[in-house]
Write an enzyme that holds these catalytic residues in place. Sequence first.
Site, PDB file in Angstrom:
ATOM      1  N   GLY A  46      42.122  36.942  38.408  1.00  0.00           N
ATOM      2  CA  GLY A  46      42.609  37.985  39.280  1.00  0.00           C
ATOM      3  C   GLY A  46      41.486  38.438  40.184  1.00  0.00           C
ATOM      4  O   GLY A  46      40.311  38.215  39.889  1.00  0.00           O
ATOM      5  N   GLN A  51      36.732  43.809  45.850  1.00  0.00           N
ATOM      6  CA  GLN A  51      35.736  42.879  45.302  1.00  0.00           C
ATOM      7  C   GLN A  51      35.187  41.933  46.371  1.00  0.00           C
ATOM      8  O   GLN A  51      34.136  41.333  46.177  1.00  0.00           O
ATOM      9  CB  GLN A  51      36.333  42.051  44.152  1.00  0.00           C
ATOM     10  CG  GLN A  51      36.623  42.903  42.920  1.00  0.00           C
ATOM     11  CD  GLN A  51      37.129  42.047  41.789  1.00  0.00           C
ATOM     12  OE1 GLN A  51      38.295  41.715  41.726  1.00  0.00           O
ATOM     13  NE2 GLN A  51      36.230  41.673  40.893  1.00  0.00           N
ATOM     14  N   CYS A  88      35.093  40.436  34.296  1.00  0.00           N
ATOM     15  CA  CYS A  88      35.375  40.800  35.684  1.00  0.00           C
ATOM     16  C   CYS A  88      34.415  40.028  36.576  1.00  0.00           C
ATOM     17  O   CYS A  88      33.231  39.915  36.248  1.00  0.00           O
ATOM     18  CB  CYS A  88      35.169  42.309  35.855  1.00  0.00           C
ATOM     19  SG  CYS A  88      35.421  42.882  37.537  1.00  0.00           S
ATOM     20  N   LEU A  89      34.914  39.514  37.682  1.00  0.00           N
ATOM     21  CA  LEU A  89      34.048  38.759  38.601  1.00  0.00           C
ATOM     22  C   LEU A  89      32.920  39.634  39.150  1.00  0.00           C
ATOM     23  O   LEU A  89      31.883  39.124  39.561  1.00  0.00           O
ATOM     24  CB  LEU A  89      34.877  38.202  39.772  1.00  0.00           C
ATOM     25  CG  LEU A  89      35.924  37.140  39.426  1.00  0.00           C
ATOM     26  CD1 LEU A  89      36.726  36.756  40.660  1.00  0.00           C
ATOM     27  CD2 LEU A  89      35.286  35.911  38.810  1.00  0.00           C
ATOM     28  N   HIS A 130      44.040  45.839  35.234  1.00  0.00           N
ATOM     29  CA  HIS A 130      42.631  45.644  35.596  1.00  0.00           C
ATOM     30  C   HIS A 130      42.469  45.638  37.117  1.00  0.00           C
ATOM     31  O   HIS A 130      41.615  46.329  37.667  1.00  0.00           O
ATOM     32  CB  HIS A 130      42.153  44.324  34.973  1.00  0.00           C
ATOM     33  CG  HIS A 130      40.752  43.919  35.339  1.00  0.00           C
ATOM     34  ND1 HIS A 130      39.771  43.751  34.393  1.00  0.00           N
ATOM     35  CD2 HIS A 130      40.169  43.638  36.543  1.00  0.00           C
ATOM     36  CE1 HIS A 130      38.636  43.408  35.006  1.00  0.00           C
ATOM     37  NE2 HIS A 130      38.861  43.325  36.304  1.00  0.00           N
ATOM     38  N   GLU A 131      43.317  44.862  37.793  1.00  0.00           N
ATOM     39  CA  GLU A 131      43.169  44.733  39.250  1.00  0.00           C
ATOM     40  C   GLU A 131      43.569  46.020  39.964  1.00  0.00           C
ATOM     41  O   GLU A 131      42.928  46.402  40.946  1.00  0.00           O
ATOM     42  CB  GLU A 131      43.966  43.534  39.779  1.00  0.00           C
ATOM     43  CG  GLU A 131      43.573  42.180  39.208  1.00  0.00           C
ATOM     44  CD  GLU A 131      42.074  41.874  39.277  1.00  0.00           C
ATOM     45  OE1 GLU A 131      41.374  42.383  40.168  1.00  0.00           O
ATOM     46  OE2 GLU A 131      41.601  41.121  38.402  1.00  0.00           O
TER      47      GLU A 131
HETATM   48 ZN   LIG Z   1      37.640  42.996  37.926  1.00  0.00          ZN
END
Ligand SMILES: [Zn+2]
Length: 147
Positions: A46, A51, A88-89, A130-131
């Site tokens: 995601g 981000q 998480c990225l 989360h997103e």
């Molecule tokens: Zn994230």
Amino acid sequence: MALREIRILGDEILRKKCRKVEKIDEKILELIQDMKDTMFANDGVGIAAPQVGVLKRIVVVLNGKKPVVLINPVIVSKEGRAVDSEGCLSVRKRVVNVARPTKITVTALNEKGEEITFEAQNFYAREICHEVDHLDGILIVDREECE
Ligand SMILES: [Zn+2]
């Protein structure tokens, strides 16, 4: 295909509240494509627009292998609670235990601007929560569950 730079914890853009998308134009569609490309290139499940440095309410989440685009998503109902680890990225090399609902109902616009409402459960619900958190400047490190 265009990859965008992923913002990392400490970057203040990740802490800002995103604005609603008023019009789905070429620029928004290009952003969405870049978000998908960037998510896949980084093995993510995601990604949210902040981000990649854009303060708009857009997320992409994988449902199985299919990327689902949610524009202006709202979680209208939540049920249950489960704690599980999340990565998480934007939070490198860390997994965090986070409590999420096990079942949610979501409304959003799709890429065509159509309003959609659907239920998501378990891992898919977790990804969406989360997103959507990202759109309000919330990161997993804020939600860490202590034993
Ligand atoms: Zn994230």
